[in-house]
Motif scaffolding. Structure first.
Motif, PDB file in Angstrom:
ATOM      1  N   ALA A  36      48.577  49.365  45.304  1.00  0.00           N
ATOM      2  CA  ALA A  36      48.723  48.511  44.125  1.00  0.00           C
ATOM      3  C   ALA A  36      47.352  48.223  43.527  1.00  0.00           C
ATOM      4  CB  ALA A  36      49.402  47.203  44.515  1.00  0.00           C
ATOM      5  N   PRO A  37      47.223  48.309  42.200  1.00  0.00           N
ATOM      6  CA  PRO A  37      45.950  47.966  41.558  1.00  0.00           C
ATOM      7  C   PRO A  37      45.587  46.501  41.807  1.00  0.00           C
ATOM      8  CG  PRO A  37      47.385  49.153  40.043  1.00  0.00           C
ATOM      9  CD  PRO A  37      48.217  48.791  41.241  1.00  0.00           C
ATOM     10  N   TYR A  38      44.314  46.211  41.779  1.00  0.00           N
ATOM     11  CA  TYR A  38      43.856  44.831  41.923  1.00  0.00           C
ATOM     12  C   TYR A  38      44.137  44.064  40.633  1.00  0.00           C
ATOM     13  CZ  TYR A  38      41.273  45.078  46.346  1.00  0.00           C
ATOM     14  OH  TYR A  38      40.929  45.164  47.669  1.00  0.00           O
ATOM     15  N   GLY A  39      44.539  42.802  40.797  1.00  0.00           N
ATOM     16  CA  GLY A  39      44.688  41.913  39.653  1.00  0.00           C
ATOM     17  C   GLY A  39      43.355  41.226  39.357  1.00  0.00           C
ATOM     18  N   GLN A  40      43.334  40.437  38.304  1.00  0.00           N
ATOM     19  CA  GLN A  40      42.094  39.792  37.869  1.00  0.00           C
ATOM     20  C   GLN A  40      41.511  38.886  38.952  1.00  0.00           C
ATOM     21  OE1 GLN A  40      42.456  37.898  34.063  1.00  0.00           O
ATOM     22  NE2 GLN A  40      40.313  37.279  33.993  1.00  0.00           N
ATOM     23  N   ALA A  41      42.361  38.117  39.653  1.00  0.00           N
ATOM     24  CA  ALA A  41      41.865  37.207  40.691  1.00  0.00           C
ATOM     25  C   ALA A  41      41.270  37.990  41.854  1.00  0.00           C
ATOM     26  CB  ALA A  41      42.986  36.309  41.181  1.00  0.00           C
ATOM     27  N   GLU A  42      41.904  39.095  42.236  1.00  0.00           N
ATOM     28  CA  GLU A  42      41.382  39.915  43.332  1.00  0.00           C
ATOM     29  C   GLU A  42      40.058  40.565  42.945  1.00  0.00           C
ATOM     30  OE1 GLU A  42      45.139  41.821  45.598  1.00  0.00           O
ATOM     31  OE2 GLU A  42      45.114  42.094  43.416  1.00  0.00           O
ATOM     32  N   VAL A  43      39.959  41.009  41.699  1.00  0.00           N
ATOM     33  CA  VAL A  43      38.710  41.602  41.213  1.00  0.00           C
ATOM     34  C   VAL A  43      37.588  40.584  41.288  1.00  0.00           C
ATOM     35  CG1 VAL A  43      37.531  42.405  39.124  1.00  0.00           C
ATOM     36  CG2 VAL A  43      39.733  43.398  39.769  1.00  0.00           C
ATOM     37  N   GLN A  44      37.858  39.351  40.852  1.00  0.00           N
ATOM     38  CA  GLN A  44      36.824  38.316  40.892  1.00  0.00           C
ATOM     39  C   GLN A  44      36.411  38.016  42.321  1.00  0.00           C
ATOM     40  OE1 GLN A  44      35.199  37.033  38.149  1.00  0.00           O
ATOM     41  NE2 GLN A  44      33.828  36.381  39.801  1.00  0.00           N
ATOM     42  N   GLN A  45      37.372  38.010  43.230  1.00  0.00           N
ATOM     43  CA  GLN A  45      37.065  37.772  44.638  1.00  0.00           C
ATOM     44  C   GLN A  45      36.142  38.861  45.184  1.00  0.00           C
ATOM     45  OE1 GLN A  45      40.505  37.806  47.235  1.00  0.00           O
ATOM     46  NE2 GLN A  45      39.478  36.480  48.718  1.00  0.00           N
ATOM     47  N   GLU A  46      36.412  40.120  44.803  1.00  0.00           N
ATOM     48  CA  GLU A  46      35.558  41.229  45.225  1.00  0.00           C
ATOM     49  C   GLU A  46      34.151  41.067  44.675  1.00  0.00           C
ATOM     50  OE1 GLU A  46      35.897  44.385  47.112  1.00  0.00           O
ATOM     51  OE2 GLU A  46      37.231  42.912  47.998  1.00  0.00           O
ATOM     52  N   ARG A  47      34.042  40.712  43.406  1.00  0.00           N
ATOM     53  CA  ARG A  47      32.718  40.550  42.795  1.00  0.00           C
ATOM     54  C   ARG A  47      31.940  39.443  43.491  1.00  0.00           C
ATOM     55  NH1 ARG A  47      34.864  41.411  36.700  1.00  0.00           N
ATOM     56  NH2 ARG A  47      34.740  43.677  36.720  1.00  0.00           N
ATOM     57  N   ASP A  48      32.629  38.356  43.808  1.00  0.00           N
ATOM     58  CA  ASP A  48      31.965  37.254  44.509  1.00  0.00           C
ATOM     59  C   ASP A  48      31.508  37.687  45.903  1.00  0.00           C
ATOM     60  OD1 ASP A  48      32.436  35.661  42.316  1.00  0.00           O
ATOM     61  OD2 ASP A  48      34.166  34.630  43.187  1.00  0.00           O
ATOM     62  N   ARG A  49      32.316  38.530  46.558  1.00  0.00           N
ATOM     63  CA  ARG A  49      31.994  38.994  47.909  1.00  0.00           C
ATOM     64  C   ARG A  49      30.680  39.783  47.928  1.00  0.00           C
ATOM     65  NH1 ARG A  49      35.839  40.377  51.834  1.00  0.00           N
ATOM     66  NH2 ARG A  49      37.391  40.605  50.189  1.00  0.00           N
ATOM     67  N   TYR A  50      30.469  40.595  46.910  1.00  0.00           N
ATOM     68  CA  TYR A  50      29.309  41.487  46.928  1.00  0.00           C
ATOM     69  C   TYR A  50      28.156  41.026  46.042  1.00  0.00           C
ATOM     70  CZ  TYR A  50      32.622  44.451  49.295  1.00  0.00           C
ATOM     71  OH  TYR A  50      33.534  44.932  50.172  1.00  0.00           O
ATOM     72  N   ARG A  51      28.316  39.891  45.382  1.00  0.00           N
ATOM     73  CA  ARG A  51      27.241  39.411  44.525  1.00  0.00           C
ATOM     74  C   ARG A  51      25.954  39.266  45.326  1.00  0.00           C
ATOM     75  NH1 ARG A  51      28.265  37.860  39.754  1.00  0.00           N
ATOM     76  NH2 ARG A  51      30.427  37.280  40.183  1.00  0.00           N
ATOM     77  N   GLY A  52      24.902  39.882  44.842  1.00  0.00           N
ATOM     78  CA  GLY A  52      23.617  39.819  45.541  1.00  0.00           C
ATOM     79  C   GLY A  52      23.428  40.894  46.582  1.00  0.00           C
TER      80      GLY A  52
END
Length: 202
Positions: A182-198
């Protein structure tokens, strides 16, 4: 010609990389961008070539326009990734493969286009998964004399190290890109971005 590729967690970083590559003199026709569009980001209104594609069956004109690659953005859907904003040769190649693919075989579109252009298969799976999780993929075909400079541009633009990202994905139980997921939804995408920020550019 060699293919250089960079994955970015943030669309703005991918756009910056495209602009920098064009400024370096790499023709728009030799650059491609594929970016997750779970957030429903509109295609640039200055573009008259973007068309909504039905279920990954095709894409509007996905080559760079007179104003550069980013004026040629179109919308398409990739199985396992969902909606993307895309332009350039890689997007056109993937769209063509998707249009002719049988059910369950469409993953070859993006991954096949990458591996056919010289990207190692392990990296191609990471790149496809990265786009699925909200990332932006920038790819360019460059002559030998521009390879070092083009890679430096991608790294300067906060690229993701594919070896490090594969390791991080593997820690979560991931092994390869799955076009039936299943494709990622907007909330899951944001969670991924937060996980790898930095953690980009390792």
């Amino acid at each position: 010609m060699k293919t250089i590729t960079g994955l970015f967690d943030d669309y703005a970083d991918g756009r910056a990389a495209v602009t920098a590559l064009e400024a370096e003199g790499i023709p728009s026709k030799d650059i491609s961008i594929v970016s997750n569009n779970a957030a429903g980001r509109p295609v640039d209104d200055s573009s008259d070539v973007g068309e909504k594609a039905g279920a990954g069956a095709g894409i509007g004109a996905v080559v760079g326009g007179a104003g550069g690659l980013l004026t040629g953005l179109g919308l398409m859907a990739i199985p396992g990734v969902g909606p993307v904003v895309a332009a350039g040769w890689l997007a056109a190649t993937a769209a063509g493969a998707l249009a002719g693919a049988v059910a369950g075989g469409a993953a070859g579109g993006l991954i096949g286009a990458l591996t056919d252009s010289g990207v190692p298969e392990d990296h191609a799976h990471v790149y496809a998964e990265g786009v699925r999780r909200g990332g932006t993929l920038v790819t360019a075909k460059v002559d030998d004399m521009h390879v070092e400079r083009a890679n430096a541009i991608l790294k300067r633009s906060s690229w993701v190290d594919p070896v490090e990202r594969r390791r991080a994905y593997a820690e979560q139980g991931w092994s390869t890109f799955d076009d039936t997921a299943a494709p990622y939804g907007q909330a899951e995408v944001q969670q991924e971005r937060d996980r790898y920020r930095g953690r980009t550019g390792l």
